[in-house]
Design a protein around this motif. Structure first.
Motif, mmCIF file in Angstrom:
data_model
loop_
_atom_site.group_PDB
_atom_site.id
_atom_site.type_symbol
_atom_site.label_atom_id
_atom_site.label_comp_id
_atom_site.label_asym_id
_atom_site.label_seq_id
_atom_site.Cartn_x
_atom_site.Cartn_y
_atom_site.Cartn_z
ATOM 1 N N CYS A 22 -29.887 0.660 -68.266
ATOM 2 C CA CYS A 22 -28.817 1.350 -67.013
ATOM 3 C C CYS A 22 -28.387 0.231 -66.637
ATOM 4 O O CYS A 22 -29.494 -0.927 -65.977
ATOM 5 N N PHE A 24 -27.488 0.169 -63.720
ATOM 6 C CA PHE A 24 -27.666 -0.404 -62.050
ATOM 7 C C PHE A 24 -29.217 -0.721 -61.598
ATOM 8 O O PHE A 24 -29.979 -0.946 -60.599
ATOM 9 N N CYS A 25 -30.048 -0.352 -62.673
ATOM 10 C CA CYS A 25 -31.825 -0.692 -62.538
ATOM 11 C C CYS A 25 -32.605 -1.106 -63.488
ATOM 12 O O CYS A 25 -33.992 -1.676 -63.393
ATOM 13 N N CYS A 42 -30.421 6.502 -60.588
ATOM 14 C CA CYS A 42 -28.740 5.954 -60.157
ATOM 15 C C CYS A 42 -27.327 6.828 -60.051
ATOM 16 O O CYS A 42 -26.541 6.610 -60.159
HETATM 17 ZN ZN LIG Z 1 -30.232 3.352 -63.186
#
Ligand SMILES: [Zn+2]
Length: 257
Positions: A22, A24-25, A42
């Protein structure tokens, strides 16, 4: 018999060695869930930061030479962190996930159903909006690692099945944009980009790709250079735009009194 899709096969092989994460994380994307290219945790943050509609308002930016500018997200929170991790956090492979997010958010592609698959947009394939993709050239690159706009452009080129043309270069002696004021940026940018000698975009509709659009000075100057090389139409697209978040998208909503 259908020709094997080599880039897709290579992607699948690479996914076995380097699992998709991912952007974003950093969580590894599971192999079986229908989660597309970001993790379920997310999702909420991703939709909070989405720029809807993706078309950027001319009132907040200084655009010229462009027929339009698009961005998937506001440059804030997790999106900002993901972009910085791609650029100088040593995780350039997040670019693939961010480009997939652009395809979904900006052009309405159907998200990949599994890691290792691609977002699909049948309409786009039937009627290509652009003939080629040109990345904004970087002012500096870290040894051997292509700039983020080029990584995004390559992935979008695969998704849309159109060629990537590295048709622009930075002119020598220009300063980095972010050290300048808005007015200085426009002045500096106008002469900061040029078409590579011999570039011929005669009659072509071009998608210009950058990571972040701030004032619009950079993408406009690039578009001007592309029009000079014969392009009939230039549209800019970026992962994110520096605009103030609308009230309802701010993380802590101010109490109305
Ligand atoms: Zn994520």
């Amino acid at each position: 018999m259908r020709r094997p899709d080599w880039p897709l096969l290579a992607e699948r092989a690479a996914a076995l060695l380097y699992p998709r994460r991912c952007p974003f994380c950093g969580a590894v994307l599971g192999p079986d869930v229908r989660q597309g290219n970001l993790c379920p945790d997310c999702r909420k943050e991703e939709s909070r930061l989405a720029h809807e509609p993706p078309r950027l308002p001319g009132t907040e930016h200084t655009f010229y030479a462009l027929s339009g500018a698009l961005a998937a997200y506001y440059y804030s929170g997790a999106v900002r962190e993901a972009i910085l991790l791609c650029k100088r956090g040593g995780r350039p492979w997040y670019a693939r996930e961010l480009a997939d997010c652009m395809a979904v958010r900006i052009w309405g592609a159907v998200p990949a159903q599994r890691p290792g698959e691609r977002p699909a947009n049948e309409l786009f394939r039937a009627m290509p909006l652009y003939h080629c993709i040109v990345p904004v050239p970087p002012h500096q690159t870290w040894a051997g690692v292509p700039g983020l706009p080029l990584l995004l452009a390559r992935r979008l080129g695969i998704l849309f099945q159109i060629p990537v043309v590295q048709g622009l270069r930075t002119a020598r002696g220009t300063t980095q944009q972010k050290a300048l004021t808005r007015a200085e940026r426009a002045q500096n940018a106008r002469r900061a980009y040029a078409a590579r000698p011999g570039l011929d975009l005669g009659g072509k509709r071009v998608l210009l790709v950058d990571d972040v659009i701030t004032t619009g000075a950079t993408v406009s100057a690039c578009a001007l250079a592309l029009l000079g090389a014969g392009a009939v139409d230039v549209t800019a697209a970026a992962v994110a735009v520096s605009e103030e978040l609308p009230k309802e998208k701010r993380p802590f909503r101010e109490k109305e009194q």
